[in-house]
Design an enzyme around this catalytic site. Structure first.
Site, short mmCIF file in Angstrom:
data_model
loop_
_atom_site.label_atom_id
_atom_site.label_comp_id
_atom_site.label_asym_id
_atom_site.label_seq_id
_atom_site.Cartn_x
_atom_site.Cartn_y
_atom_site.Cartn_z
N SER A 84 0.69 -1.20 0.08
CA SER A 84 0.06 0.24 0.17
C SER A 84 0.80 1.25 -0.01
O SER A 84 1.60 1.53 -0.88
CB SER A 84 -0.96 0.06 1.14
OG SER A 84 -2.05 0.84 1.00
N HIS A 234 -7.45 -6.14 0.81
CA HIS A 234 -6.00 -5.37 0.83
C HIS A 234 -5.07 -5.82 1.53
O HIS A 234 -3.80 -5.46 1.34
CB HIS A 234 -6.72 -3.93 1.06
CG HIS A 234 -5.68 -2.74 1.00
ND1 HIS A 234 -4.85 -2.53 -0.16
CD2 HIS A 234 -4.99 -1.99 2.00
CE1 HIS A 234 -3.85 -1.53 0.08
NE2 HIS A 234 -4.28 -1.15 1.47
#
Length: 253
Positions: A84, A234
């Site tokens: 990320s 995620h």
């Protein structure tokens, strides 16, 4: 800036960068296995974990932090992996210092711009008044008014610590992150490419890397592979740690 990091394992160096609101601790469980094959540098990026805090917070300075760490550790080059926000840092670093990166792994992020989508999290964290806080449970109860998912709350509350006097503190630089949150979503703005082998490792249940990102990825990272891990969102390293470990090992060789 002298970043806090944990060095563990043995073998070729692999630097791992966490995402927004995270810390090096997020990768400890995976490090137990990967450390058998690589010397790991689990890094707290600036304004996170036990690293110093600063008003300066963007990918330019975060990449320079990694360059300083490598210089201090005598690393001419290393494998680099980031998740990320850490993936954006890793991409920026690889483009600026391609000679320092042997192979690049980007976990669930693309080079494009992402709209700000952490407002509710930031509202919840800022609603916790540390000077009045009596317990971690009280912090969790306050945060639950904004975030229903207990797993996300526990992840965020890992950044709630105490100072030497026992008072609650945030290990993240919450004021700066709140003020400059748009910096995290910025697209890569860089002339040049990273021509070495690159892996984009997404979660099949995540929309952070999609078909529309391929043009940007092709542009910056021409020698790349994109995979999506099944049953992972995620936070793929927390949801499918064994799949992440095996994928990393297979790619780095």
């Amino acid at each position: 800036m002298k970043l806090n990091f944990k060095k563990t394992g043995e073998g070729e160096p692999l630097i791992i960068l966490h995402g927004l609101f995270g810390s090096a601790d997020n990768w400890f469980s995976i490090a137990r296995d990967l450390g058998k094959s690589y010397t790991l540098y689990l890094v707290d990026q600036r304004n996170h974990g036990d690293s110093p805090q600063s008003e300066d917070w963007d990918y330019e300075v975060m990449a320079e932090d990694i360059a300083e760490l490598m210089k201090d550790e005598g690393l001419a080059s290393a494998y680099l992996m980031g998740h990320s926000m850490g993936g954006k840092t890793a991409m920026f670093f690889a483009l600026k210092y391609p000679e320092k990166v042997r192979k690049l792994i980007v976990a669930d992020i693309a080079p494009r711009q992402y709209p700000v989508h952490h407002q509710t999290i930031l509202e919840g964290l800022n609603a916790i008044k540390l000077e009045d806080l009596k317990s971690r449970k009280e912090a969790d109860d306050l945060l639950s008014k904004y975030i229903s998912d207990s797993g996300i709350r526990q992840f965020l509350l890992k950044s709630l610590g105490r100072d030497q006097d026992g008072n609650f503190i945030w290990k993240i630089n919450l004021p700066v992150i709140t003020a400059k949150i748009e910096n995290v979503g910025e697209a890569l703005d860089f002339d040049g490419t990273f021509v070495k082998s690159t892996l984009f490792m997404g979660g099949a249940n995540s929309n952070y890397i999609n078909e529309g990102d391929k043009a940007d990825i092709d542009h910056f990272f021409p020698d790349h592979k994109i995979i999506h891990l099944k049953n992972a969102g995620h936070w793929l390293h927390a949801e499918q740690p064994e799949a992440v470990i095996q994928t990393v090992k297979a790619f780095l060789g």
